[in-house]
Design an enzyme around this catalytic site. Structure first.
Site, PDB file in Angstrom:
ATOM      1  N   HIS A   1       0.826  -1.205   0.000  1.00 56.37           N
ATOM      2  CA  HIS A   1       0.000   0.000   0.000  1.00 56.37           C
ATOM      3  C   HIS A   1       0.862   1.256   0.000  1.00 56.37           C
ATOM      4  O   HIS A   1       2.048   1.221   0.354  1.00 56.37           O
ATOM      5  CB  HIS A   1      -0.922   0.019   1.230  1.00 56.37           C
ATOM      6  CG  HIS A   1      -0.192   0.091   2.531  1.00 56.37           C
ATOM      7  ND1 HIS A   1       0.499  -0.977   3.074  1.00 56.37           N
ATOM      8  CD2 HIS A   1      -0.038   1.118   3.411  1.00 56.37           C
ATOM      9  CE1 HIS A   1       1.039  -0.616   4.223  1.00 56.37           C
ATOM     10  NE2 HIS A   1       0.742   0.651   4.450  1.00 56.37           N
TER      11      HIS A   1
ATOM     12  N   HIS B   1       4.731   0.153   0.177  1.00 57.15           N
ATOM     13  CA  HIS B   1       5.525  -0.628   1.124  1.00 57.15           C
ATOM     14  C   HIS B   1       4.704  -1.756   1.719  1.00 57.15           C
ATOM     15  O   HIS B   1       3.469  -1.787   1.618  1.00 57.15           O
ATOM     16  CB  HIS B   1       6.118   0.252   2.222  1.00 57.15           C
ATOM     17  CG  HIS B   1       5.111   1.027   3.018  1.00 57.15           C
ATOM     18  ND1 HIS B   1       4.533   2.190   2.573  1.00 57.15           N
ATOM     19  CD2 HIS B   1       4.567   0.805   4.245  1.00 57.15           C
ATOM     20  CE1 HIS B   1       3.686   2.658   3.471  1.00 57.15           C
ATOM     21  NE2 HIS B   1       3.680   1.824   4.495  1.00 57.15           N
TER      22      HIS B   1
ATOM     23  N   ASP C   1       0.504   4.943   1.905  1.00 54.62           N
ATOM     24  CA  ASP C   1      -0.230   5.362   3.096  1.00 54.62           C
ATOM     25  C   ASP C   1      -1.409   6.283   2.766  1.00 54.62           C
ATOM     26  O   ASP C   1      -1.262   7.294   2.078  1.00 54.62           O
ATOM     27  CB  ASP C   1       0.701   6.090   4.073  1.00 54.62           C
ATOM     28  CG  ASP C   1       1.653   5.140   4.785  1.00 54.62           C
ATOM     29  OD1 ASP C   1       1.315   3.952   4.922  1.00 54.62           O
ATOM     30  OD2 ASP C   1       2.739   5.593   5.204  1.00 54.62           O
TER      31      ASP C   1
ATOM     32  N   ARG D   1       4.969   6.036  13.547  1.00 52.59           N
ATOM     33  CA  ARG D   1       5.048   6.754  12.279  1.00 52.59           C
ATOM     34  C   ARG D   1       4.523   8.171  12.404  1.00 52.59           C
ATOM     35  O   ARG D   1       3.430   8.404  12.924  1.00 52.59           O
ATOM     36  CB  ARG D   1       4.229   6.009  11.221  1.00 52.59           C
ATOM     37  CG  ARG D   1       4.421   6.548   9.804  1.00 52.59           C
ATOM     38  CD  ARG D   1       3.553   5.777   8.826  1.00 52.59           C
ATOM     39  NE  ARG D   1       2.155   6.233   8.843  1.00 52.59           N
ATOM     40  CZ  ARG D   1       1.131   5.493   8.467  1.00 52.59           C
ATOM     41  NH1 ARG D   1       1.308   4.245   8.086  1.00 52.59           N
ATOM     42  NH2 ARG D   1      -0.096   5.992   8.496  1.00 52.59           N
TER      43      ARG D   1
END
Length: 310
Positions: A116, A272, A118, A287
């Protein structure tokens, strides 16, 4: 002044500052990824070094920094703000303490083991993500990134012709069971309920023009529901073909984490995948994400938000 002209002028100014800074950069893979050594990340990092890092990010798409144990939640977010305003995840609550950090803790079911980019279910999805390793399992738990600009450049001409003009619907109400086949039923139910507590839908061009580099990148991943004008069955088949081109091993880099590592990636030019191969061991990463811009396709059309919970 147009957005493109402004970005080019900023890039020119950055190039002058980059010339003043010298980074120890070691490429990790042929088409994506570089490790930078000898830099202590912080909100107070000098401007020349920061701009050299930003330029390296546009070139290599994802950067890795070892030995950043000095960072805490506040300084991680403070450093991320050097790239722009940080934003909280639109549906998952932020980490405790008033930060906008997303706490990804495997003990609570956070195992993002599917490809995906983000938060593409919103229009102006994040442009940069800064991920810090808190707790890393003794074996496994690597992350893999793919370069969506390199993937676009190497598409066969018929697929490129389709991608250049196609648009796709992205939503956070996607097929969790299929995307996270290794998750247990309890974790799957808990995270699905949390993730779709607010439902978003956005129409994106399949190919966007990067506002800084001018590269064409593919906007796909597991949030894609379907392509405009195609059935779900047709969309699934075409998405699989495009996905296989994006995630060819030649377009990827794999990072073996150590506690204190930081990875920074250009979310406008990558996908990623966090590998779920560490069993009952615990994996905790946090994150910070930086507010992005609304994508523009090669025809000049912008992304459109179709459904928001507000």
């Amino acid at each position: 002044m147009s957005e493109v002209q402004s970005a080019r002028r900023e890039a020119s100014v950055s190039a002058e500052n980059v010339a003043k800074a010298s980074l120890n950069i070691r490429r990790v893979a042929g088409r994506i990824g570089a490790q930078i050594e000898g830099v202590r990340l912080s909100p107070e990092l000098d401007q020349a070094t920061f701009e050299a890092i930003e330029a390296a990010l546009h070139t290599h798409k994802v950067l890795f920094f070892r030995g950043q144990q000095h960072l805490d939640d506040a300084s991680q977010e403070g450093f991320a703000r050097r790239f722009g305003d940080t934003v909280a995840h639109p549906t998952v609550p932020s980490h405790a303490g008033g930060s906008r950090l997303l706490d990804l803790d495997s003990a609570h079911g956070a195992r993002a083991n599917s490809w995906h980019t983000d938060v593409t279910f919103v229009d102006a999805y994040p442009k940069v993500s800064v991920l810090r390793a808190i707790t890393i399992p003794p074996v496994g738990g690597d992350t893999v990134w793919a370069n969506t600009a390199a993937a676009y450049e190497r598409l066969p001409e018929p697929l490129r012709a389709f991608a250049d003009h196609a648009r796709a619907i992205h939503t956070n109400a996607y097929d969790y069971a299929s995307a996270h086949a290794d998750a247990d039923d309890t974790q799957l139910k808990r995270y699905r309920e949390l993730f779709i507590s607010k439902v978003y839908e956005t129409e994106h061009p399949v190919v966007r023009v990067h506002p800084v580099t001018g590269e064409r990148t593919l906007v796909l991943g597991h949030f894609v529901q379907r392509f405009i004008g195609l059935s779900t069955q047709e969309s699934t088949a075409l998405l699989q073909v495009l996905h296989e081109h994006i995630t060819r091993l030649e377009n990827t880099v794999r990072w073996q984490w150590a506690e204190g590592d930081v990875a920074i990636w250009d979310n406008r030019a990558t996908q990623h995948y966090a590998i779920n191969d560490y069993g009952d061991s615990r994996r905790v990463v946090r994150r910070a994400t930086v507010q992005g811009d609304v994508p523009v396709g090669i025809d000049g059309r912008r992304s459109v938000a179709l459904k928001t919970p507000f």
